[in-house]
Enzyme design. Structure first.
Site, short mmCIF file in Angstrom:
data_model
loop_
_atom_site.label_atom_id
_atom_site.label_comp_id
_atom_site.label_asym_id
_atom_site.label_seq_id
_atom_site.Cartn_x
_atom_site.Cartn_y
_atom_site.Cartn_z
N CYS A 1 38.01 -6.43 7.00
CA CYS A 1 37.56 -7.70 7.56
C CYS A 1 36.04 -7.67 7.74
O CYS A 1 35.49 -6.65 8.16
CB CYS A 1 38.24 -7.90 8.91
N LEU A 2 35.38 -8.78 7.44
CA LEU A 2 33.93 -8.86 7.61
C LEU A 2 33.54 -8.63 9.07
O LEU A 2 32.44 -8.16 9.35
CB LEU A 2 33.41 -10.25 7.17
N HIS B 1 43.01 -15.00 12.69
CA HIS B 1 41.68 -15.18 13.32
C HIS B 1 41.66 -16.44 14.20
O HIS B 1 40.99 -16.48 15.23
CB HIS B 1 40.60 -15.34 12.25
N HIS C 1 46.13 -13.24 7.33
CA HIS C 1 45.00 -12.57 7.99
C HIS C 1 44.04 -13.61 8.58
O HIS C 1 43.61 -13.51 9.72
CB HIS C 1 44.29 -11.67 6.96
N GLU C 2 43.74 -14.65 7.78
CA GLU C 2 42.78 -15.67 8.23
C GLU C 2 43.36 -16.54 9.34
O GLU C 2 42.67 -16.90 10.28
CB GLU C 2 42.30 -16.52 7.05
N GLN D 1 34.90 -16.48 12.97
CA GLN D 1 34.06 -15.33 12.60
C GLN D 1 32.57 -15.65 12.62
O GLN D 1 31.75 -14.74 12.61
CB GLN D 1 34.45 -14.81 11.20
N GLY E 1 37.89 -14.02 1.99
CA GLY E 1 38.36 -15.08 2.86
C GLY E 1 37.49 -15.07 4.10
O GLY E 1 36.77 -14.09 4.34
ZN ZN Z 1 39.13 -11.06 8.95
#
Ligand code: ZN
Length: 162
Positions: free
Chosen positions: A95-96, A141, A137-138, A56, A51
């Site tokens: 997470c990236l 962000h 989670h997304e 991000q 995702g």
């Molecule tokens: Zn993330």
């Protein structure tokens, strides 16, 4: 307005902490927006993400891409949680934007959400299990929240407590 080349920002970059803005109907229909969505999708795949959220890559817009552990990817624009289960379950998240760090996060098991898809059409989703966690989670962000803010304990790739 949208960067030519996308790059994943990592914690503690302050751009990850902004509150993202809603996307307008007009914007969804623009060719620049469609090009941007494609780039966002590509960088997520390139980085093996399951995702991704627009902040991000430094674009504070309410856009996320979610998947069910890498399958059935879906764009959610201006997503909103309309209902959540009182029952909560833990999942080890990563997470990236927080490389090599993982943490157990407890979130509602099931969520109902409304959003727009990549064509601007209104959609409703009832998600449970893995997908429900990815969606939450997304969406976090978009509100400047990272999973490390919610995790009870953080660990590295070898499972050692940090
Ligand atoms: Zn993330």
């Amino acid at each position: 307005m949208y960067p030519e080349t996308l790059e994943i920002l990592t914690n503690p970059n302050p751009l990850l902490r902004r509150i993202s803005e809603e996307v307008t109907d007009e914007e969804i229909q623009s060719p620049e927006f469609k090009t941007y969505l494609k780039k966002l999708f590509d960088i997520m795949l390139e980085k093996d993400g399951i995702g991704i959220a627009s902040p991000q890559v430094g674009v504070a817009k309410r856009i996320v891409i979610v998947s069910n552990n890498g399958k059935n990817h879906q764009f959610l624009i201006n997503p909103e949680i309309t209902w959540e289960n009182k029952e909560k379950t833990p999942l080890l998240e990563g997470c990236l934007s927080v490389p090599s760090i993982f943490g157990m996060v407890t979130r509602p098991k099931t969520v109902h959400i409304k959003a727009r898809n990549e064509n601007g059409e209104k959609i409703k989703i009832q998600a449970s299990g893995y997908l429900a966690k990815v969606i939450q989670h997304e969406i976090d962000h978009l509100n400047g929240i990272l999973f490390i803010d919610r995790a009870e304990q953080l660990e590295n790739e070898r499972g050692e407590i940090l």
